[in-house]
Enzyme design. Structure first.
Site, mmCIF file in Angstrom:
data_model
loop_
_atom_site.group_PDB
_atom_site.id
_atom_site.type_symbol
_atom_site.label_atom_id
_atom_site.label_comp_id
_atom_site.label_asym_id
_atom_site.label_seq_id
_atom_site.Cartn_x
_atom_site.Cartn_y
_atom_site.Cartn_z
ATOM 1 C CG ASP A 47 -0.430 0.001 2.600
ATOM 2 O OD1 ASP A 47 0.762 -0.125 2.643
ATOM 3 O OD2 ASP A 47 -1.151 0.073 3.573
ATOM 4 C CB SER A 48 4.498 1.599 -0.338
ATOM 5 O OG SER A 48 4.864 0.464 -0.695
ATOM 6 C CD GLU A 119 0.013 -1.678 8.021
ATOM 7 O OE1 GLU A 119 -0.233 -0.980 8.960
ATOM 8 O OE2 GLU A 119 0.691 -1.035 7.037
ATOM 9 C CD GLU A 186 7.484 -0.582 7.766
ATOM 10 O OE1 GLU A 186 6.253 -1.223 7.486
ATOM 11 O OE2 GLU A 186 7.770 0.463 7.372
HETATM 12 O O1 KIV Z 1 3.636 -1.235 1.738
HETATM 13 C C1 KIV Z 1 4.638 -1.515 1.854
HETATM 14 O O2 KIV Z 1 5.404 -1.316 0.798
HETATM 15 C C2 KIV Z 1 5.144 -2.240 2.799
HETATM 16 C C3 KIV Z 1 6.459 -2.779 2.936
HETATM 17 C C4 KIV Z 1 7.207 -1.310 3.595
HETATM 18 C C5 KIV Z 1 6.707 -3.763 3.882
HETATM 19 O O3 KIV Z 1 4.183 -2.557 3.552
#
Ligand code: KIV
Length: 268
Positions: A47-48, A119, A186
């Site tokens: 979700d980044s 998460e 993380e």
């Molecule tokens: O959304 C993401 O890219 C992540 C990574 C940083 C593990 O959760």
């Protein structure tokens, strides 16, 4: 003969054989294809995507539709031959178990992903069990959880106190027991990440959690120099921003000075 597509057992075997697992985020078809060609073991459509590609200032605004759109691109780019994890966005797994299961199913059925990531610690343990029982492989994610940014008032390193470290260990064990096939840790202090990696039989993938994890994940724009800054946990392997700036500047100059297109670029 074409290499076999990895599965959850591939990663368990890699942990047993102490072969470091390489995970990278990807959001589009060509980047995904290149990453896999270069040996990346599995891709995370994080979700980044919100911060890295969509111009949001956090992951909170990312929607199911946006996530699925990028997952489909990554799966197409790798011709369904790579192991792709779709990241369940904010509020897509909190309203009810039923809606969480239906949303998880969209990642597998509609986008062609192989697993989902969620998460959360103790709060998601029952859901991880339900999803795994239903046939959805779940990668858990504990430590710094960016979807909690508004509640936490910022992004914090996890596991700094004895209590926090013990809680992380218990959460990791509970998630493994519930059926998670992998856990992303993380920004957990390195000694705590080390203990968790040794205590669990499922792979622990670190980001900002030291070298003792069973594998590492990085955000692709960080390692390519496209994020505008380098987080402490990242290493910049290229400066694509500089390469792109030069290319765009040259293109603008060429068009303005009528050096492009030339006769070679024209159809006669
Ligand atoms: O959304 C993401 O890219 C992540 C990574 C940083 C593990 O959760």
């Amino acid at each position: 003969m074409a290499e076999q597509k990895p599965s959850v057992s591939t990663f368990r075997k890699m942990k047993r054989e102490q072969k470091p697992i390489v995970m990278l985020t990807a959001y589009d078809a060509p980047t995904a294809a290149l990453a896999v060609k270069c040996g990346v073991d599995l891709l995370l459509v994080g979700d980044s995507v919100g911060n890295t590609m969509l111009g949001y200032s956090s992951t909170i605004p990312v929607t199911m539709e946006e996530s699925l759109h990028h997952c489909r691109a990554v799966v197409r780019g790798t011709q369904s031959n790579a192991f792709v994890i779709g990241d369940m966005p904010f509020m897509s797994y909190h309203v009810s178990e039923e809606s969480a299961l239906l949303n998880a199913a969209k990642f597998l059925q509609d986008a062609g992903c192989d697993a989902v990531k969620m998460e959360g610690g103790f709060d998601v343990v029952p859901l991880v069990k339900r999803m795994t029982t239903a046939g959805v492989p779940v990668c858990a994610h504990i430590g710094l959880c960016p979807q909690q940014v508004k509640v936490q008032g910022g992004y914090r390193i996890a596991g700094r106190t004895e209590d926090a470290a013990e809680r992380l260990m218990q959460e990791a064990l509970a998630l493994e027991e519930a059926g998670a096939f992998m856990i992303v840790l993380e920004c957990v202090t390195a000694p705590v990440a080390d203990k968790i990696s040794k205590a669990l039989s499922i792979p622990i993938i670190g980001i900002g959690s030291g070298s003792a994890c069973d594998g590492q994940v990085q955000v692709v724009t960080d390692i390519l120099g496209l994020s505008g800054y380098i987080p402490k946990h990242a290493k910049r392997y290229a400066n694509l921003a500089a390469v792109m700036e030069e290319a765009f500047t040259n293109y603008v100059e060429d068009v303005r000075s009528k050096q492009f297109p030339t006769a070679e670029n024209a159809h006669q």
